[in-house]
Design a protein around this motif. Sequence first.
Motif, PDB file in Angstrom:
ATOM      1  N   HIS A  56       0.830  -1.199   0.000  1.00 31.07           N
ATOM      2  CA  HIS A  56       0.000   0.000   0.000  1.00 31.07           C
ATOM      3  C   HIS A  56       0.869   1.257   0.000  1.00 31.07           C
ATOM      4  CE1 HIS A  56      -3.988   1.880   0.900  1.00 31.07           C
ATOM      5  NE2 HIS A  56      -3.201   2.840   1.351  1.00 31.07           N
ATOM      6  N   ASN A  57       1.850   1.305   0.894  1.00 33.65           N
ATOM      7  CA  ASN A  57       2.730   2.476   0.963  1.00 33.65           C
ATOM      8  C   ASN A  57       3.570   2.629  -0.294  1.00 33.65           C
ATOM      9  OD1 ASN A  57       1.715   2.976   3.476  1.00 33.65           O
ATOM     10  ND2 ASN A  57       3.529   2.308   4.595  1.00 33.65           N
ATOM     11  N   PHE A  58       4.008   1.503  -0.849  1.00 37.32           N
ATOM     12  CA  PHE A  58       4.786   1.533  -2.082  1.00 37.32           C
ATOM     13  C   PHE A  58       3.969   2.191  -3.203  1.00 37.32           C
ATOM     14  CE2 PHE A  58       6.051  -0.355  -6.137  1.00 37.32           C
ATOM     15  CZ  PHE A  58       7.424  -0.130  -6.129  1.00 37.32           C
ATOM     16  N   LEU A  59       2.692   1.803  -3.308  1.00 38.71           N
ATOM     17  CA  LEU A  59       1.832   2.367  -4.352  1.00 38.71           C
ATOM     18  C   LEU A  59       1.551   3.846  -4.089  1.00 38.71           C
ATOM     19  CD1 LEU A  59      -0.655  -0.609  -4.762  1.00 38.71           C
ATOM     20  CD2 LEU A  59       1.066   0.137  -6.424  1.00 38.71           C
ATOM     21  N   HIS A  60       1.362   4.194  -2.822  1.00 40.52           N
ATOM     22  CA  HIS A  60       1.142   5.601  -2.478  1.00 40.52           C
ATOM     23  C   HIS A  60       2.326   6.449  -2.962  1.00 40.52           C
ATOM     24  CE1 HIS A  60      -0.418   8.949   0.068  1.00 40.52           C
ATOM     25  NE2 HIS A  60       0.869   9.274   0.096  1.00 40.52           N
ATOM     26  N   GLN A  61       3.534   5.964  -2.691  1.00 46.93           N
ATOM     27  CA  GLN A  61       4.730   6.681  -3.146  1.00 46.93           C
ATOM     28  C   GLN A  61       4.767   6.769  -4.672  1.00 46.93           C
ATOM     29  OE1 GLN A  61       7.406   8.118  -1.704  1.00 46.93           O
ATOM     30  NE2 GLN A  61       7.015   7.744   0.465  1.00 46.93           N
ATOM     31  N   TYR A  62       4.450   5.681  -5.332  1.00 47.69           N
ATOM     32  CA  TYR A  62       4.498   5.645  -6.798  1.00 47.69           C
ATOM     33  C   TYR A  62       3.574   6.699  -7.404  1.00 47.69           C
ATOM     34  CZ  TYR A  62       3.373   4.007 -11.525  1.00 47.69           C
ATOM     35  OH  TYR A  62       3.144   3.929 -12.879  1.00 47.69           O
ATOM     36  N   PHE A  63       2.329   6.731  -6.926  1.00 45.49           N
ATOM     37  CA  PHE A  63       1.363   7.656  -7.525  1.00 45.49           C
ATOM     38  C   PHE A  63       1.659   9.110  -7.159  1.00 45.49           C
ATOM     39  CE2 PHE A  63      -1.309   3.728  -7.660  1.00 45.49           C
ATOM     40  CZ  PHE A  63      -1.493   3.707  -9.034  1.00 45.49           C
ATOM     41  N   THR A  64       2.070   9.370  -5.928  1.00 49.42           N
ATOM     42  CA  THR A  64       2.344  10.758  -5.553  1.00 49.42           C
ATOM     43  C   THR A  64       3.599  11.284  -6.240  1.00 49.42           C
ATOM     44  OG1 THR A  64       3.453   9.960  -3.534  1.00 49.42           O
ATOM     45  CG2 THR A  64       1.142  10.643  -3.343  1.00 49.42           C
ATOM     46  N   ILE A  65       4.620  10.444  -6.385  1.00 43.01           N
ATOM     47  CA  ILE A  65       5.829  10.874  -7.090  1.00 43.01           C
ATOM     48  C   ILE A  65       5.504  11.227  -8.538  1.00 43.01           C
ATOM     49  CG2 ILE A  65       7.994   9.992  -8.072  1.00 43.01           C
ATOM     50  CD1 ILE A  65       8.529   8.666  -5.378  1.00 43.01           C
ATOM     51  N   HIS A  66       4.509  10.538  -9.114  1.00 44.77           N
ATOM     52  CA  HIS A  66       4.117  10.806 -10.501  1.00 44.77           C
ATOM     53  C   HIS A  66       2.987  11.824 -10.588  1.00 44.77           C
ATOM     54  CE1 HIS A  66       6.466   7.134 -11.224  1.00 44.77           C
ATOM     55  NE2 HIS A  66       6.614   7.594 -12.439  1.00 44.77           N
ATOM     56  N   ASP A  67       2.813  12.609  -9.510  1.00 47.13           N
ATOM     57  CA  ASP A  67       1.892  13.758  -9.507  1.00 47.13           C
ATOM     58  C   ASP A  67       0.436  13.376  -9.727  1.00 47.13           C
ATOM     59  OD1 ASP A  67       4.034  15.561  -9.155  1.00 47.13           O
ATOM     60  OD2 ASP A  67       4.457  15.528 -11.309  1.00 47.13           O
ATOM     61  N   CYS A  68       0.045  12.205  -9.225  1.00 43.45           N
ATOM     62  CA  CYS A  68      -1.360  11.818  -9.230  1.00 43.45           C
ATOM     63  C   CYS A  68      -1.955  12.141  -7.856  1.00 43.45           C
ATOM     64  CB  CYS A  68      -1.531  10.334  -9.524  1.00 43.45           C
ATOM     65  SG  CYS A  68      -0.970   9.852 -11.175  1.00 43.45           S
ATOM     66  N   GLU A  69      -3.232  12.478  -7.836  1.00 40.02           N
ATOM     67  CA  GLU A  69      -3.891  12.870  -6.589  1.00 40.02           C
ATOM     68  C   GLU A  69      -4.527  11.658  -5.917  1.00 40.02           C
ATOM     69  OE1 GLU A  69      -7.325  15.999  -4.969  1.00 40.02           O
ATOM     70  OE2 GLU A  69      -6.928  15.776  -7.128  1.00 40.02           O
ATOM     71  N   VAL A  70      -4.174  11.437  -4.651  1.00 37.91           N
ATOM     72  CA  VAL A  70      -4.817  10.384  -3.857  1.00 37.91           C
ATOM     73  C   VAL A  70      -6.066  11.000  -3.245  1.00 37.91           C
ATOM     74  CG1 VAL A  70      -4.559   8.751  -1.959  1.00 37.91           C
ATOM     75  CG2 VAL A  70      -2.589   9.296  -3.403  1.00 37.91           C
ATOM     76  N   LEU A  71      -7.245  10.610  -3.766  1.00 39.65           N
ATOM     77  CA  LEU A  71      -8.496  11.242  -3.358  1.00 39.65           C
ATOM     78  C   LEU A  71      -8.977  10.735  -2.011  1.00 39.65           C
ATOM     79  CD1 LEU A  71     -10.374  11.115  -6.792  1.00 39.65           C
ATOM     80  CD2 LEU A  71      -9.186  13.061  -5.777  1.00 39.65           C
ATOM     81  N   THR A  72      -8.985   9.425  -1.816  1.00 34.85           N
ATOM     82  CA  THR A  72      -9.386   8.817  -0.544  1.00 34.85           C
ATOM     83  C   THR A  72      -8.430   7.679  -0.243  1.00 34.85           C
ATOM     84  OG1 THR A  72     -10.920   7.233  -1.573  1.00 34.85           O
ATOM     85  CG2 THR A  72     -11.820   9.372  -0.921  1.00 34.85           C
ATOM     86  N   GLU A  73      -8.253   7.395   1.044  1.00 34.48           N
ATOM     87  CA  GLU A  73      -7.314   6.342   1.409  1.00 34.48           C
ATOM     88  C   GLU A  73      -7.573   5.884   2.829  1.00 34.48           C
ATOM     89  OE1 GLU A  73      -2.498   5.600   1.008  1.00 34.48           O
ATOM     90  OE2 GLU A  73      -3.240   7.626   1.405  1.00 34.48           O
ATOM     91  N   ASN A  74      -7.514   4.563   3.029  1.00 32.80           N
ATOM     92  CA  ASN A  74      -7.433   4.007   4.372  1.00 32.80           C
ATOM     93  C   ASN A  74      -6.329   2.963   4.367  1.00 32.80           C
ATOM     94  OD1 ASN A  74      -8.556   1.567   3.352  1.00 32.80           O
ATOM     95  ND2 ASN A  74     -10.632   2.317   3.751  1.00 32.80           N
ATOM     96  N   GLN A  75      -6.300   2.065   5.324  1.00 31.25           N
ATOM     97  CA  GLN A  75      -5.166   1.134   5.435  1.00 31.25           C
ATOM     98  C   GLN A  75      -5.065   0.163   4.263  1.00 31.25           C
ATOM     99  OE1 GLN A  75      -5.520  -0.692   9.304  1.00 31.25           O
ATOM    100  NE2 GLN A  75      -4.301   0.912  10.272  1.00 31.25           N
ATOM    101  N   THR A  76      -6.177  -0.162   3.612  1.00 34.49           N
ATOM    102  CA  THR A  76      -6.140  -1.169   2.543  1.00 34.49           C
ATOM    103  C   THR A  76      -6.782  -0.708   1.239  1.00 34.49           C
ATOM    104  OG1 THR A  76      -8.216  -2.167   3.307  1.00 34.49           O
ATOM    105  CG2 THR A  76      -6.158  -3.077   4.196  1.00 34.49           C
TER     106      THR A  76
END
Length: 265
Positions: free
Chosen positions: A6-26
């Motif tokens: 989950h954290n790996f994907l969060h880093q991937y998308f934010t580094i590529h300037d995508c917006e994380v709209l909603t998020e919880n642990q899974t």
Amino acid sequence: MITNLHNFLHQYFTIHDCEVLTENQTEMTIRLNRELDQVLMNRPFYWHYMDKIGRQGEPMSLYLDTSTENKDNNREWIHFGSPRLQQIFHHIKTNARFTILYEETDGDTKTALHPWLVTNIMVHYCGKQKKESVHSIGVQLINGVMKTDMMNHMDGLSMDRRMSDYSFTISPIIKPVSGFRRIFHYLENELLEEDMGWVKQSTDALNEEIQLLDYFFHQQEENKEILEKEQERLTERLQPRIEIEIINAGLFYLTEEASQLIIKD
């Protein structure tokens, strides 16, 4: 290895300037930008049409579930081995093999940034039972401290391709090439400590298959070429081996505070 996908994907998308709209642990909902929509959503005709009529176009969103089991909750279950994750790994390997990022600071205070070499490495176990594991390893290029699960340690840090005002980098004492050597040496030692029972299983399976081939083709000179090709095919499929592949790597310049927190964690 990467224990928190989950954290790996969060880093991937934010580094590529995508917006994380909603998020919880899974679960996470990501609004893609055009670049990743074109990479991940497989709709080239849409973007071709948008370009043709001179419109900006609307990137899609991804609704991901990173649970260890599929919950069938109308979200896409992403896990090691899933097509979507392989698609992401392929994008990283072909488009972002090496990057330089800087931790964002307030831009008002003179701030030193310490160099870390961070690598994400795929280990392929080839043989009777194939599997893969991903390892995220970082080495501090000033003092040589090495940390595993590095992407998770960096979760929450704001990184940018440009350095903030009044920040400056400290030159590495350990050269990146030497850092790579240290990381590979560490990983090789870790692999040697693992249970190698699968090696014997694969070797036994290979020997049994070759013995069967020899039995069926015994003394059939006209089938010698077929026998050799079948033996090569079996060896490629069953011979136990480990292949190490760099997914991507980068120089991450972090503040002393962030560096110390990572080292102590």
